[in-house]
Design a protein around this motif. Structure first.
Motif, PDB file in Angstrom:
ATOM      1  N   ARG A 185      -4.363   6.926  -2.069  1.00 11.63           N
ATOM      2  CA  ARG A 185      -3.896   5.612  -1.601  1.00 11.63           C
ATOM      3  C   ARG A 185      -3.903   4.658  -2.787  1.00 11.63           C
ATOM      4  O   ARG A 185      -4.885   4.543  -3.522  1.00 11.63           O
TER       5      ARG A 185
ATOM      6  N   LYS B 167      -9.111   5.874   0.295  1.00  5.68           N
ATOM      7  CA  LYS B 167      -8.675   7.220   0.685  1.00  5.68           C
ATOM      8  C   LYS B 167      -7.983   7.837  -0.530  1.00  5.68           C
ATOM      9  O   LYS B 167      -7.131   7.188  -1.157  1.00  5.68           O
TER      10      LYS B 167
ATOM     11  N   ASP C 213       0.609   5.451   0.258  1.00  2.72           N
ATOM     12  CA  ASP C 213      -0.262   6.584   0.565  1.00  2.72           C
ATOM     13  C   ASP C 213       0.370   7.857   0.026  1.00  2.72           C
ATOM     14  O   ASP C 213       1.561   7.884  -0.280  1.00  2.72           O
ATOM     15  N   HIS C 214      -0.421   8.885  -0.084  1.00  4.18           N
ATOM     16  CA  HIS C 214       0.033  10.235  -0.449  1.00  4.18           C
ATOM     17  C   HIS C 214       0.449  10.389  -1.906  1.00  4.18           C
ATOM     18  O   HIS C 214       1.332  11.179  -2.225  1.00  4.18           O
TER      19      HIS C 214
ATOM     20  N   ILE D 296       0.857  -1.185   0.000  1.00  8.87           N
ATOM     21  CA  ILE D 296       0.000   0.000   0.000  1.00  8.87           C
ATOM     22  C   ILE D 296       0.891   1.231   0.000  1.00  8.87           C
ATOM     23  O   ILE D 296       1.840   1.318   0.793  1.00  8.87           O
TER      24      ILE D 296
END
Length: 165
Positions: free
Chosen positions: A117, A114, A11-12, A9
């Motif tokens: 993500r 999200k 993120d950002h 995973i």
């Protein structure tokens, strides 16, 4: 190869507003023809995947081969993305309706959608999507990857509709 080793995973990841607009305006969400969306996959998603160290896979030679946009409040039944080697799901918006990834040992891992993500998994990993509990649209850009010379594009989506992922 243990496919469970091929699950990551990130993120950002920056999601430009124009990407969301392009995905929404894409007439056939099952088969992406907009070259700007494909360019985003090549310029942002693929390099992010390639920076991962994976002893189980040669990530450097992977190439995106199939793309689709998922916009829905509904869930998806368990499925995989075979015959593709790797699949990435980039969430473009915050939403309800978790992604459930099933490990080969029967375990379950939940990923909450999200914006920014990205989930990367082996194409053989079974996964499902829960429906949105609040009718909020979940929007994602899905790309599948193959090694050069071995590209195989399915003739139907997991739900049986025609087109490539």
């Amino acid at each position: 190869m243990n496919i469970d080793q091929c699950f990551t995973i990130f993120d950002h990841i920056h999601i430009p507003d124009e990407l969301i607009n392009m995905c929404l305006c894409q007439e056939d969400k099952c088969f992406i023809t907009d070259l700007r969306i494909k360019a985003f996959v090549h310029a942002v998603m693929l390099p992010t995947i390639k920076q991962t160290h994976s002893p189980a896979m040669d990530l450097e030679s992977l190439q995106p081969c199939a793309f689709h946009v998922h916009v829905s409040t509904r869930g998806l039944a368990p499925h995989n993305h075979l015959p593709h080697v790797l699949t990435s799901i980039l969430y473009l918006t915050d939403a309800e309706g978790d992604l459930i990834v099933y490990g080969s040992d029967g375990s379950e891992f939940r990923v909450h959608p999200k914006a920014g993500r990205m989930v990367v998994m082996h194409g053989a990993m079974m996964h499902a999507v829960e429906p949105s509990s609040d009718n909020q649209l979940r929007m994602s850009l899905v790309a599948s990857y193959e090694y050069p010379g071995t590209q195989a594009v399915p003739t139907a989506l997991p739900n049986g509709s025609p087109g490539a992922y």
